[in-house]
Design a protein around this motif. Structure first.
Motif, PDB file in Angstrom:
ATOM      1  N   SER A 195       3.687  -7.810   0.661  1.00  0.00           N
ATOM      2  CA  SER A 195       4.965  -8.678   1.473  1.00  0.00           C
ATOM      3  C   SER A 195       4.731  -9.806   2.118  1.00  0.00           C
ATOM      4  O   SER A 195       5.060 -10.768   2.637  1.00  0.00           O
ATOM      5  CB  SER A 195       6.583  -7.769   1.364  1.00  0.00           C
ATOM      6  OG  SER A 195       6.045  -7.637   2.770  1.00  0.00           O
ATOM      7  N   LEU A 224      -2.273  -9.651   5.566  1.00  0.00           N
ATOM      8  CA  LEU A 224      -3.368  -9.683   4.737  1.00  0.00           C
ATOM      9  C   LEU A 224      -3.126  -9.036   2.917  1.00  0.00           C
ATOM     10  O   LEU A 224      -4.111  -9.541   2.330  1.00  0.00           O
ATOM     11  CB  LEU A 224      -4.104  -8.489   5.220  1.00  0.00           C
ATOM     12  CG  LEU A 224      -4.523  -8.890   6.494  1.00  0.00           C
ATOM     13  CD1 LEU A 224      -5.154  -7.858   6.721  1.00  0.00           C
ATOM     14  CD2 LEU A 224      -5.431 -10.642   6.960  1.00  0.00           C
ATOM     15  N   ARG A 255       7.989  -2.134   1.763  1.00  0.00           N
ATOM     16  CA  ARG A 255       9.463  -1.182   1.475  1.00  0.00           C
ATOM     17  C   ARG A 255      10.613  -2.209   2.132  1.00  0.00           C
ATOM     18  O   ARG A 255      11.461  -1.450   1.774  1.00  0.00           O
ATOM     19  CB  ARG A 255       9.244  -0.512   3.434  1.00  0.00           C
ATOM     20  CG  ARG A 255       8.196   0.396   3.364  1.00  0.00           C
ATOM     21  CD  ARG A 255       7.824   1.302   5.175  1.00  0.00           C
ATOM     22  NE  ARG A 255       7.222   0.400   5.858  1.00  0.00           N
ATOM     23  CZ  ARG A 255       7.613   0.301   7.455  1.00  0.00           C
ATOM     24  NH1 ARG A 255       7.036   1.480   7.928  1.00  0.00           N
ATOM     25  NH2 ARG A 255       6.789  -1.015   7.433  1.00  0.00           N
ATOM     26  N   THR A 256      10.207  -3.244   2.668  1.00  0.00           N
ATOM     27  CA  THR A 256      11.597  -3.967   2.793  1.00  0.00           C
ATOM     28  C   THR A 256      11.977  -4.432   1.356  1.00  0.00           C
ATOM     29  O   THR A 256      11.606  -5.880   1.060  1.00  0.00           O
ATOM     30  CB  THR A 256      11.780  -5.161   3.577  1.00  0.00           C
ATOM     31  OG1 THR A 256      11.259  -4.023   5.060  1.00  0.00           O
ATOM     32  CG2 THR A 256      12.705  -6.060   4.403  1.00  0.00           C
ATOM     33  N   ASP A 270       8.387   2.691   0.352  1.00  0.00           N
ATOM     34  CA  ASP A 270       6.826   3.362   1.536  1.00  0.00           C
ATOM     35  C   ASP A 270       6.717   4.346   0.985  1.00  0.00           C
ATOM     36  O   ASP A 270       6.028   5.540   0.184  1.00  0.00           O
ATOM     37  CB  ASP A 270       8.573   4.309   2.480  1.00  0.00           C
ATOM     38  CG  ASP A 270       6.830   5.237   3.607  1.00  0.00           C
ATOM     39  OD1 ASP A 270       6.045   4.784   3.551  1.00  0.00           O
ATOM     40  OD2 ASP A 270       7.834   5.174   4.889  1.00  0.00           O
ATOM     41  N   ALA A 278      -1.323  -0.887   4.266  1.00  0.00           N
ATOM     42  CA  ALA A 278       0.082  -0.083   4.601  1.00  0.00           C
ATOM     43  C   ALA A 278      -0.424  -0.387   6.325  1.00  0.00           C
ATOM     44  O   ALA A 278      -1.053  -1.068   6.819  1.00  0.00           O
ATOM     45  CB  ALA A 278       0.312   1.020   4.723  1.00  0.00           C
ATOM     46  N   ARG A 325      -9.288   5.631   9.264  1.00  0.00           N
ATOM     47  CA  ARG A 325      -9.621   4.913   9.010  1.00  0.00           C
ATOM     48  C   ARG A 325     -11.358   5.765   8.615  1.00  0.00           C
ATOM     49  O   ARG A 325     -11.486   5.363   7.314  1.00  0.00           O
ATOM     50  CB  ARG A 325      -9.436   3.171   9.230  1.00  0.00           C
ATOM     51  CG  ARG A 325      -8.252   3.157   9.513  1.00  0.00           C
ATOM     52  CD  ARG A 325      -8.177   1.682  10.254  1.00  0.00           C
ATOM     53  NE  ARG A 325      -7.156   0.696  10.232  1.00  0.00           N
ATOM     54  CZ  ARG A 325      -6.128   0.347   9.329  1.00  0.00           C
ATOM     55  NH1 ARG A 325      -5.395   0.585   8.362  1.00  0.00           N
ATOM     56  NH2 ARG A 325      -5.409   0.205  10.279  1.00  0.00           N
ATOM     57  N   PHE A 332      -6.613 -11.501  12.088  1.00  0.00           N
ATOM     58  CA  PHE A 332      -5.830 -12.604  11.400  1.00  0.00           C
ATOM     59  C   PHE A 332      -4.730 -12.555  11.318  1.00  0.00           C
ATOM     60  O   PHE A 332      -3.735 -11.843  12.447  1.00  0.00           O
ATOM     61  CB  PHE A 332      -5.760 -12.047  10.180  1.00  0.00           C
ATOM     62  CG  PHE A 332      -7.645 -11.872   9.069  1.00  0.00           C
ATOM     63  CD1 PHE A 332      -7.728 -12.962   8.722  1.00  0.00           C
ATOM     64  CD2 PHE A 332      -8.479 -10.666   9.607  1.00  0.00           C
ATOM     65  CE1 PHE A 332      -8.561 -12.570   7.040  1.00  0.00           C
ATOM     66  CE2 PHE A 332      -9.675 -10.951   9.000  1.00  0.00           C
ATOM     67  CZ  PHE A 332      -9.601 -11.767   8.230  1.00  0.00           C
ATOM     68  N   THR A 362      -1.639 -13.188  11.397  1.00  0.00           N
ATOM     69  CA  THR A 362      -0.276 -12.547  10.369  1.00  0.00           C
ATOM     70  C   THR A 362       0.873 -12.038  11.580  1.00  0.00           C
ATOM     71  O   THR A 362       0.453 -11.902  12.750  1.00  0.00           O
ATOM     72  CB  THR A 362      -0.891 -10.719   9.904  1.00  0.00           C
ATOM     73  OG1 THR A 362      -1.549  -9.697  10.201  1.00  0.00           O
ATOM     74  CG2 THR A 362      -2.065 -10.957   9.198  1.00  0.00           C
TER      75      THR A 362
END
Ligand code: NAP
Length: 259
Positions: free
Chosen positions: A16, A19, A39-40, A65, A89, A157, A186, A188
């Motif tokens: 939403s 990235l 989620r939203t 989620d 995520a 990761r 970035f 965001t």
């Protein structure tokens, strides 16, 4: 350049904003039907409408989620046969490893290692059977150069990266590739809110702090979600069938090493 993926179907997780949204929008511009997840619900619906309007592509919002089993079940139940999977995520919180319990670690592993692996498991064999698949995991530059305070991210990761390194060599002969995209810095929402907190600690205004950080980058600026998305779209292209198991750092030259 026509990326040869018009009509393909993609799931972009965490899409939403930021990235993930950049990736969804770039794929939609190529004529890919994009299922976007976050989620939203309200933000996700607005993003779906905006991307559809800007690109003319079909964009379907799937609110859940993605780091929970129930969330993944909801999303997977709504999907058609998938050609492209973008795993993403939110990242784990910063902190000192002395404060982290087993539960803290399990949460980080769930979000940034086990969720991508579960989604790969659910979609990979279908891609192999259909002889086309592109899987991209959004990870972090922290995989290449660990970031102090982000031990949970560094660890989780790196685990995903090691797993993908092995699996990606087994799928490429079926025209199914698996690669990782490693963002540097970035602009965001997540990054800007981190900057706001760091600015407070440094006794600077958020604007001055951001200027200082930008000036320190070789590119002299933060990256944009659009340029991140465009690289993602290329990795998902028909032409990129000989690229697998790679970690693509996109950081405006911030990583100082020769390799
Ligand atoms: P962002 O702007 O905060 O966007 C995150 C997106 O993911 C939102 O759409 C958010 O929507 C969704 N999301 C978060 N948790 C989710 C969950 N559990 N299930 C489904 N959707 C979820 O973040 P970003 O900067 O694009 O970062 C994306 C990833 O890249 C993160 O893992 C971050 O750590 C990593 N990264 C970013 C940077 C950077 O400079 N931006 C650098 C290195 C690594 P909802 O909150 O509504 O779910």
């Amino acid at each position: 350049m026509d990326l040869g993926i018009a009509g393909r179907k993609a799931l972009v997780c965490g899409a939403s904003k930021g990235l993930g949204r950049g990736c969804a929008e770039a794929l939609a511009r190529e004529g890919v039907t994009v299922y976007i997840n976050a989620r939203t619900e309200a933000t996700l619906m607005t993003t779906a409408e905006e991307i559809a309007k800007a690109t003319g592509a079909t964009v379907i919002p799937l609110a859940a989620d993605i780091t929970t089993e129930a969330g993944r079940e909801t999303v997977l139940a709504a999907l058609p046969e998938l050609d492209i999977l973008i795993n993403n995520a939110g990242g784990p919180p910063t902190g000192d490893f002395r404060d982290w319990t087993r539960e803290t670690w399990i949460k980080a592993l769930d979000g940034n290692m086990l969720t991508p692996i579960a989604l790969i498991k659910a979609t990979l064999d279908g891609m192999i059977a259909r002889k086309f698949g592109r899987i991209v995991n959004i990870t972090s530059s922290a995989v290449k150069a660990p970031i102090d305070m982000l031990g949970l991210s560094n660890g989780a990761r790196a685990g995903l990266t090691g797993f993908v390194a092995g699996l990606s060599r087994k799928t490429v002969r079926h025209n199914v590739t698996i690669n990782n995209l490693l963002p540097g810095i970035f602009a965001t929402d997540r990054l800007l809110s981190n900057f706001a907190a760091m600015a407070k600690n440094a006794g600077l205004s958020p604007e001055d702090y951001a200027k200082q950080r930008e000036a320190a980058l070789p590119a002299g600026r933060l990256g944009t979600a659009e340029e991140f998305g465009q690289l993602c779209a290329y990795i998902c292209s028909a032409q990129a069938s000989y690229l697998t198991g790679q970690n693509f750092l996109i950081d405006g030259g911030a990583y100082p090493g020769t390799f």
